[in-house]
Structures are given as structure tokens and as C-alpha cells.
Write a protein that holds these residues in place. Structure first.
Motif, short mmCIF file in Angstrom:
data_model
loop_
_atom_site.label_atom_id
_atom_site.label_comp_id
_atom_site.label_asym_id
_atom_site.label_seq_id
_atom_site.Cartn_x
_atom_site.Cartn_y
_atom_site.Cartn_z
N VAL A 81 -51.55 -33.12 -28.58
CA VAL A 81 -50.14 -33.04 -28.20
C VAL A 81 -49.29 -32.52 -29.36
O VAL A 81 -48.33 -31.77 -29.14
CB VAL A 81 -49.65 -34.41 -27.69
N ALA A 82 -49.66 -32.85 -30.59
CA ALA A 82 -48.91 -32.37 -31.76
C ALA A 82 -48.95 -30.85 -31.89
O ALA A 82 -48.08 -30.26 -32.54
CB ALA A 82 -49.46 -33.02 -33.03
N LEU A 83 -49.93 -30.20 -31.24
CA LEU A 83 -49.99 -28.74 -31.29
C LEU A 83 -48.73 -28.08 -30.72
O LEU A 83 -48.41 -26.96 -31.08
CB LEU A 83 -51.24 -28.23 -30.58
N ALA A 84 -48.02 -28.79 -29.85
CA ALA A 84 -46.77 -28.25 -29.30
C ALA A 84 -45.79 -27.93 -30.43
O ALA A 84 -45.02 -26.97 -30.34
CB ALA A 84 -46.14 -29.21 -28.31
N GLN A 85 -45.82 -28.71 -31.50
CA GLN A 85 -44.94 -28.48 -32.65
C GLN A 85 -45.61 -27.69 -33.77
O GLN A 85 -44.96 -26.93 -34.47
CB GLN A 85 -44.45 -29.82 -33.21
N LEU A 86 -46.92 -27.86 -33.91
CA LEU A 86 -47.63 -27.26 -35.04
C LEU A 86 -48.05 -25.81 -34.82
O LEU A 86 -48.21 -25.07 -35.79
CB LEU A 86 -48.89 -28.09 -35.35
N SER A 87 -48.24 -25.41 -33.58
CA SER A 87 -48.71 -24.06 -33.29
C SER A 87 -47.57 -23.07 -33.48
O SER A 87 -46.65 -23.01 -32.68
CB SER A 87 -49.27 -23.98 -31.87
N ARG A 88 -47.67 -22.29 -34.53
CA ARG A 88 -46.62 -21.35 -34.91
C ARG A 88 -47.22 -20.02 -35.34
O ARG A 88 -48.30 -19.97 -35.90
CB ARG A 88 -45.81 -21.90 -36.08
N GLY A 92 -43.00 -18.20 -38.05
CA GLY A 92 -42.43 -19.51 -37.73
C GLY A 92 -42.11 -19.74 -36.27
O GLY A 92 -41.76 -20.86 -35.87
N ARG A 93 -42.21 -18.70 -35.43
CA ARG A 93 -41.90 -18.87 -34.01
C ARG A 93 -42.96 -19.74 -33.32
O ARG A 93 -44.15 -19.58 -33.57
CB ARG A 93 -41.82 -17.52 -33.30
N TYR A 142 -54.53 -13.15 -36.55
CA TYR A 142 -54.04 -13.08 -35.17
C TYR A 142 -54.42 -14.29 -34.34
O TYR A 142 -54.51 -14.19 -33.14
CB TYR A 142 -54.52 -11.78 -34.52
N PHE A 143 -54.67 -15.41 -34.98
CA PHE A 143 -54.82 -16.64 -34.19
C PHE A 143 -54.26 -17.84 -34.93
O PHE A 143 -54.08 -17.82 -36.14
CB PHE A 143 -56.25 -16.85 -33.68
N ASP A 144 -54.00 -18.86 -34.15
CA ASP A 144 -53.29 -20.05 -34.59
C ASP A 144 -54.17 -20.95 -35.47
O ASP A 144 -55.14 -21.52 -34.99
CB ASP A 144 -52.83 -20.82 -33.34
N PRO A 145 -53.82 -21.10 -36.75
CA PRO A 145 -54.63 -21.96 -37.62
C PRO A 145 -54.56 -23.44 -37.23
O PRO A 145 -55.53 -24.18 -37.43
CB PRO A 145 -54.06 -21.72 -39.01
N ALA A 146 -53.45 -23.90 -36.65
CA ALA A 146 -53.34 -25.30 -36.25
C ALA A 146 -54.30 -25.61 -35.11
O ALA A 146 -55.00 -26.64 -35.12
CB ALA A 146 -51.91 -25.64 -35.84
N HIS A 147 -54.38 -24.73 -34.10
CA HIS A 147 -55.30 -24.95 -33.00
C HIS A 147 -56.74 -24.83 -33.47
O HIS A 147 -57.61 -25.61 -33.07
CB HIS A 147 -55.01 -23.96 -31.86
#
Length: 174
Positions: A81-88, A92-93, A142-147
Motif C-alpha cells: 500500500v505504501a507504493l501509492a506514495q513511494l512509486s515516483r 518526482g511525479r 525506465y522502471f520504478d525502483p520502489a516497486h
């Protein structure tokens, strides 16, 4: 290191590379098409925020390994669920519009043993592609490091992962 093959874009399978877990499925026709599309247009365009705009839903369902405690399950869900905030994006978008989560509660007996579900919403297929990343997009620019970090964290707790993505371009009114 864990690699997730996600959604229609990649065959809905989970592979843990140290052979602890291997549920490799053959690539579906959709997965083959999406991967070919990614190669054809290139990672930069394929993951751009304006690539194929429109709401995309990314349904994810987990079955945990039998030894996983409730506290560990809760931690997996909290981090998902935290990915909603962490995925940038690098600028920064935000990539994710929303994440919803909950346990399986249906009495229909059609859950295939899946225990926890998530619904992730994106503004475009490009945002979804950036979020999903590997194995479809392999260039880490080109991909999300948080995910990607979440997948590595969660992999040891999971017995099965099912993913299904769909655009919300068809609406039915009663």
C-alpha cells in the motif's frame, strides 16, 4: 533476487531465481504482444506518462507460504500500500493514482487459494509499464525502483502471485 512476471503484460507468473519457487508459465499471447510492443517502441516511450493514456487497473492477488505469520502478512500489505506514495518517476511525479487492499472474503470457492488482493490504478499504460518494470522493461532508468524493491522484499513470503491488468475504457450503465 526475485523476478516477477506480471499481468497480461508478462504471463501472470512468479519466479524466484534461486529456485526456491518456480511457477513459470508460458507467455500468453498478450504477454508476447506487449513485450514485442515494448521492444518496438523502446523503453523511453513505452514507460512515458502519456503513453496510451486512460485509466488502467492492475489487480494483484497473493497466496502466502504456509509458514508466513500474520505479522509478516500485514507487513507485506503495509509495504504494498505504501507504493501509492513511494512509486515516483525520477522527476518526482507520482506513478500510482491509488492502491486498495483487502483479504479474500468470497464464499464462491473460486479463489484458487489466493488470500490477499490489491487494486492499483494508473493514469496510463505508460505509468503502469514504468511501475511494473522487469521483466518487460529491463533498463532501470525506465522502471520504478520502489516497486522493484518491494518485489524483492515480498518474494520470500509468497507462494503464488496472480496479476491481471485491464483498461477501463468500457463502462456499463444499468
Amino acid at each position: 533476487m526475485a523476478i516477477w512476471c506480471l499481468g497480461a503484460a508478462a504471463g501472470a507468473a512468479f519466479i524466484h531465481t534461486n529456485n526456491v519457487l518456480a511457477q513459470s508459465l508460458p507467455l500468453s499471447q498478450t504477454a508476447q504482444f506487449v513485450r514485442a510492443e515494448a521492444r518496438h517502441v523502446g523503453d523511453a516511450l513505452f514507460t512515458a506518462p502519456d503513453y496510451k493514456p486512460g485509466i488502467v487497473r492492475h489487480m494483484v492477488m497473493f497466496r502466502f507460504k504456509p509458514h508466513v505469520t500474520q505479522a509478516e502478512r500485514d507487513d507485506v500489505t503495509k509495504r504494498f500500500v505504501a507504493l501509492a506514495q513511494l512509486s515516483r518517476r525520477p522527476d518526482g511525479r507520482a506513478v500510482v493514482t491509488s492502491v486498495e487492499a483487502g483479504p479474500q472474503i468470497s464464499g464462491e470457492n473460486a479463489d484458487l487459494g489466493l488470500e490477499q488482493g490489491y487494486l492499483v490504478t494508473f493514469r496510463s499504460q505508460g505509468d503502469r509499464n514504468f511501475y511494473v518494470g522487469q521483466p518487460v522493461v529491463t533498463d532501470n532508468r525506465y522502471f520504478d525502483p520502489a516497486h522493484d524493491a518491494f518485489k524483492k522484499f515480498a518474494g520470500p513470503y509468497l507462494e503464488r502471485v496472480v496479476v491481471f491488468d485491464f483498461p477501463t475504457d468500457v463502462h456499463f450503465q444499468p
